[in-house]
Write a protein that holds these residues in place. Structure first.
Motif, PDB file in Angstrom:
ATOM      1  N   ALA A  58      22.726   0.236 -19.374  1.00  0.00           N
ATOM      2  CA  ALA A  58      21.772   0.881 -20.896  1.00  0.00           C
ATOM      3  C   ALA A  58      20.634   0.951 -20.028  1.00  0.00           C
ATOM      4  O   ALA A  58      19.081   2.374 -20.324  1.00  0.00           O
ATOM      5  CB  ALA A  58      21.946   0.082 -21.654  1.00  0.00           C
ATOM      6  N   THR A  59      20.130  -0.079 -19.295  1.00  0.00           N
ATOM      7  CA  THR A  59      18.598  -0.246 -18.682  1.00  0.00           C
ATOM      8  C   THR A  59      18.505   1.155 -17.829  1.00  0.00           C
ATOM      9  O   THR A  59      17.151   1.494 -17.998  1.00  0.00           O
ATOM     10  CB  THR A  59      18.724  -1.417 -18.053  1.00  0.00           C
ATOM     11  N   SER A  60      19.056   1.846 -17.380  1.00  0.00           N
ATOM     12  CA  SER A  60      18.946   2.536 -15.709  1.00  0.00           C
ATOM     13  C   SER A  60      18.748   4.047 -16.701  1.00  0.00           C
ATOM     14  O   SER A  60      18.016   4.773 -17.033  1.00  0.00           O
ATOM     15  CB  SER A  60      20.079   2.303 -15.027  1.00  0.00           C
ATOM     16  N   ASN A  61      19.604   4.436 -18.285  1.00  0.00           N
ATOM     17  CA  ASN A  61      20.088   5.474 -18.914  1.00  0.00           C
ATOM     18  C   ASN A  61      17.763   5.139 -19.288  1.00  0.00           C
ATOM     19  O   ASN A  61      18.239   6.460 -20.314  1.00  0.00           O
ATOM     20  CB  ASN A  61      20.401   5.092 -19.935  1.00  0.00           C
ATOM     21  N   GLY A  62      18.030   4.033 -20.078  1.00  0.00           N
ATOM     22  CA  GLY A  62      16.432   4.368 -20.898  1.00  0.00           C
ATOM     23  C   GLY A  62      15.504   4.175 -19.662  1.00  0.00           C
ATOM     24  O   GLY A  62      14.953   4.847 -21.019  1.00  0.00           O
ATOM     25  N   VAL A  63      14.936   3.840 -18.867  1.00  0.00           N
ATOM     26  CA  VAL A  63      14.784   3.783 -18.033  1.00  0.00           C
ATOM     27  C   VAL A  63      14.060   5.568 -17.682  1.00  0.00           C
ATOM     28  O   VAL A  63      13.542   6.306 -17.515  1.00  0.00           O
ATOM     29  CB  VAL A  63      14.367   3.542 -17.073  1.00  0.00           C
ATOM     30  N   SER A  64      15.840   5.935 -17.384  1.00  0.00           N
ATOM     31  CA  SER A  64      15.747   7.607 -16.562  1.00  0.00           C
ATOM     32  C   SER A  64      15.308   8.196 -18.374  1.00  0.00           C
ATOM     33  O   SER A  64      14.431   9.517 -18.137  1.00  0.00           O
ATOM     34  CB  SER A  64      17.020   7.621 -16.677  1.00  0.00           C
ATOM     35  N   LYS A  65      15.173   7.824 -19.367  1.00  0.00           N
ATOM     36  CA  LYS A  65      15.126   8.921 -20.522  1.00  0.00           C
ATOM     37  C   LYS A  65      13.536   8.846 -21.005  1.00  0.00           C
ATOM     38  O   LYS A  65      13.490   9.709 -20.751  1.00  0.00           O
ATOM     39  CB  LYS A  65      15.923   8.388 -21.752  1.00  0.00           C
ATOM     40  N   VAL A  66      13.003   7.669 -19.993  1.00  0.00           N
ATOM     41  CA  VAL A  66      11.624   7.455 -20.787  1.00  0.00           C
ATOM     42  C   VAL A  66      11.133   8.432 -19.410  1.00  0.00           C
ATOM     43  O   VAL A  66       9.402   9.079 -19.802  1.00  0.00           O
ATOM     44  CB  VAL A  66      10.893   5.675 -20.537  1.00  0.00           C
ATOM     45  N   LEU A  67      11.476   8.288 -18.590  1.00  0.00           N
ATOM     46  CA  LEU A  67      10.944   9.325 -17.190  1.00  0.00           C
ATOM     47  C   LEU A  67      10.540   9.673 -16.923  1.00  0.00           C
ATOM     48  O   LEU A  67      10.077  10.998 -17.118  1.00  0.00           O
ATOM     49  CB  LEU A  67      11.545   8.703 -15.762  1.00  0.00           C
ATOM     50  N   SER A  68      12.259  10.931 -18.595  1.00  0.00           N
ATOM     51  CA  SER A  68      12.264  12.113 -18.508  1.00  0.00           C
ATOM     52  C   SER A  68      11.174  12.997 -19.284  1.00  0.00           C
ATOM     53  O   SER A  68      10.283  14.106 -19.382  1.00  0.00           O
ATOM     54  CB  SER A  68      13.086  12.323 -19.676  1.00  0.00           C
ATOM     55  N   TYR A  69      10.123  12.017 -19.959  1.00  0.00           N
ATOM     56  CA  TYR A  69       9.075  12.932 -20.988  1.00  0.00           C
ATOM     57  C   TYR A  69       8.039  12.380 -19.656  1.00  0.00           C
ATOM     58  O   TYR A  69       7.303  13.374 -20.031  1.00  0.00           O
ATOM     59  CB  TYR A  69       8.549  11.419 -21.969  1.00  0.00           C
ATOM     60  N   GLY A  70       7.768  12.214 -19.254  1.00  0.00           N
ATOM     61  CA  GLY A  70       6.583  11.914 -17.664  1.00  0.00           C
ATOM     62  C   GLY A  70       6.876  13.332 -17.396  1.00  0.00           C
ATOM     63  O   GLY A  70       5.871  13.941 -16.710  1.00  0.00           O
ATOM     64  N   TYR A  71       8.029  13.445 -17.099  1.00  0.00           N
ATOM     65  CA  TYR A  71       8.471  14.630 -16.534  1.00  0.00           C
ATOM     66  C   TYR A  71       7.347  16.318 -17.037  1.00  0.00           C
ATOM     67  O   TYR A  71       7.222  17.332 -16.265  1.00  0.00           O
ATOM     68  CB  TYR A  71       9.776  15.070 -16.396  1.00  0.00           C
ATOM     69  N   GLU A  72       7.550  15.913 -18.875  1.00  0.00           N
ATOM     70  CA  GLU A  72       7.541  16.756 -19.574  1.00  0.00           C
ATOM     71  C   GLU A  72       5.518  16.615 -19.024  1.00  0.00           C
ATOM     72  O   GLU A  72       5.662  18.572 -18.883  1.00  0.00           O
ATOM     73  CB  GLU A  72       7.297  16.563 -20.822  1.00  0.00           C
ATOM     74  N   GLY A  73       4.988  16.256 -18.286  1.00  0.00           N
ATOM     75  CA  GLY A  73       3.827  16.197 -18.340  1.00  0.00           C
ATOM     76  C   GLY A  73       3.516  16.940 -16.928  1.00  0.00           C
ATOM     77  O   GLY A  73       2.625  17.003 -16.698  1.00  0.00           O
ATOM     78  N   VAL A  74       4.342  16.494 -15.859  1.00  0.00           N
ATOM     79  CA  VAL A  74       4.621  17.060 -14.909  1.00  0.00           C
ATOM     80  C   VAL A  74       4.613  18.329 -14.129  1.00  0.00           C
ATOM     81  O   VAL A  74       4.535  19.448 -14.135  1.00  0.00           O
ATOM     82  CB  VAL A  74       5.397  16.287 -13.770  1.00  0.00           C
ATOM     83  N   SER A  75       5.883  18.636 -15.777  1.00  0.00           N
ATOM     84  CA  SER A  75       5.748  20.338 -15.611  1.00  0.00           C
ATOM     85  C   SER A  75       5.323  21.347 -16.195  1.00  0.00           C
ATOM     86  O   SER A  75       4.895  22.346 -15.749  1.00  0.00           O
ATOM     87  CB  SER A  75       7.452  19.872 -16.818  1.00  0.00           C
ATOM     88  N   PHE A  76       4.359  20.614 -17.062  1.00  0.00           N
ATOM     89  CA  PHE A  76       3.048  20.975 -18.133  1.00  0.00           C
ATOM     90  C   PHE A  76       2.168  21.754 -17.328  1.00  0.00           C
ATOM     91  O   PHE A  76       1.671  22.506 -16.823  1.00  0.00           O
ATOM     92  CB  PHE A  76       2.241  20.602 -19.464  1.00  0.00           C
TER      93      PHE A  76
END
Length: 393
Positions: A58-76
């Motif tokens: 759950a922690t790993s998936n949660g961290v990955s989910k949070v990081l996915s939002y960071g990738y939105e900024g990187v991708s932009f």
């Protein structure tokens, strides 16, 4: 057999720490025993119970989910620079540090992290009988980098004796910053990153207080205002983003230098001696890998990565290890991965002494003098963490 070897290796590491102790009569054996038991309980729960495995997942998936939002900024910002399916280390790994650093800064500004650190550290101090400042610094080091964790206790530096200064400095070196946790997870298994971050805080205290025992002081008070220094939420976002950007650029510059130099040195050694420099490191660190529980047939590969981490830094070693992971046993992957999750390398001596220099020049001189000893003890702390994890894989 590997479990037996791991237990012997753990005892040897603790024994070496005892031999290095500058005050054997002052060692707080109760605190050390309590922290070892805590480590064993955490590891057993995390790796050997359904509840623990679900927490890790759950922690790993949660961290990955949070990081996915960071990738939105990187991708932009970088959209179109990298083709689909292609990974560029600076873009896919290092730029994510900017987002995680910003998130950490926001959580610090709204007092979520400082309060958690203060009370967890206070509970650990009460449980073990260790100094509140030392346990606060240890827990603080789970989330913040070497410089930031030292700055958070700057008001206490003047009163610290050499032993206490050694312990807090070693705790900073034996940890990693949560802001670069996501970058690590892109190179080694997430579960080992998470467990190592927890266990390292205890391992550093165990080995450092064996080598340099400290006494509890009753009048110590922790002021979380020294952790949260931004004036507004927008200031926190800006400060976190800029700090993350600086870290990403610094890591990128270091990797260009270290990876390039390592390739040059490898080529030179191969031409002159018939074996690369990392191959030599493998032979030097192979016995250490073996007593940590790494299977005999994989100790040279493990030793090579461990030596690279000490000589260069954890990023260089993780990049090297990432290519090896598919060809190694799970036990070796777990032991080496957890060993790599720390700042224990030669460059960290300068980082820590430089951070203290900005606050207290006299104490910085003391830290510089015991720099190599600090590196040895921080490395031994990583060995303790990795060995305990290896016992349960």
């Amino acid at each position: 057999m590997s479990i037996l070897i791991g237990i012997v290796g753990l005892l040897l590491t603790l024994g070496l720490a005892y031999l290095l102790s500058n005050d054997k009569k002052g060692i707080n054996y109760k605190a050390i025993l309590i922290m070892i038991v805590l480590q064993l309980v955490i590891t057993v729960v995390m790796f050997k119970t359904t509840f623990g495995l679900k927490i890790i997942e759950a922690t790993s998936n949660g961290v990955s989910k949070v990081l996915s939002y960071g990738y939105e900024g990187v991708s932009f910002v970088t959209g179109g620079l990298v083709a689909d399916g292609v990974s560029v280390f600076f873009i896919n790994v290092l730029m994510l540090i900017i987002f995680t650093s910003t998130l950490l800064s926001v959580l610090t500004h709204i007092k979520v992290l400082p309060l958690a650190i203060k009370y967890i550290g206070g509970a650990l101090a009460k449980l073990t009988g260790l100094s509140k400042v030392v346990t606060f610094n240890s827990i603080n080091s789970i989330f913040f980098g070497q410089s930031e964790s030292i700055l958070a206790i700057k008001a206490h530096l003047d009163k610290m004796n050499d032993n206490k200064l050694f312990v807090v400095s070693t705790s900073a070196m034996a940890s990693v910053s949560a802001s670069i946790m996501g970058s690590y997870m892109n190179m080694i298994p997430a579960k080992y990153v998470l467990v190592a971050m927890l266990l390292n805080a205890l391992s550093a205290l165990i080995i450092a207080t064996l080598v340099c025992p400290i006494k509890k002081e009753e009048d110590e008070k922790i002021d979380i205002k020294e952790v949260a220094t931004t004036d507004s939420i927008f200031g926190a976002i800006s400060a976190g983003a800029l700090d993350g950007g600086r870290v990403a650029l610094i890591v990128a510059a270091m990797l260009v230098a270290y990876v390039g130099l390592l390739a040059l040195i490898n080529a030179f050694f191969a031409a002159v001696f018939g074996i690369g420099f990392t191959g030599i490191l493998g032979y030097i660190f192979a016995p250490i890998a073996w007593i940590m529980g790494v299977p005999g047939k994989e100790i040279l590969d493990a030793g090579s990565v461990m030596g690279t981490k000490l000589a260069a830094n954890e990023f260089v070693a993780m990049l090297q290890f990432k290519e090896m992971i598919p060809h190694l046993s799970e036990k070796t992957v777990g032991i080496v991965s957890t060993f790599l999750v720390s700042f224990a390398n030669f460059s960290s001596i300068g980082i820590i002494s430089g951070s203290i220099q900005a606050i207290n020049g006299e104490k910085a001189g003391i830290v510089s003098k015991f720099g190599l000893k600090m590196l040895l003890v921080a490395t031994m702390a990583s060995m303790v963490t990795a060995t305990i994890v290896g016992l349960f894989i």
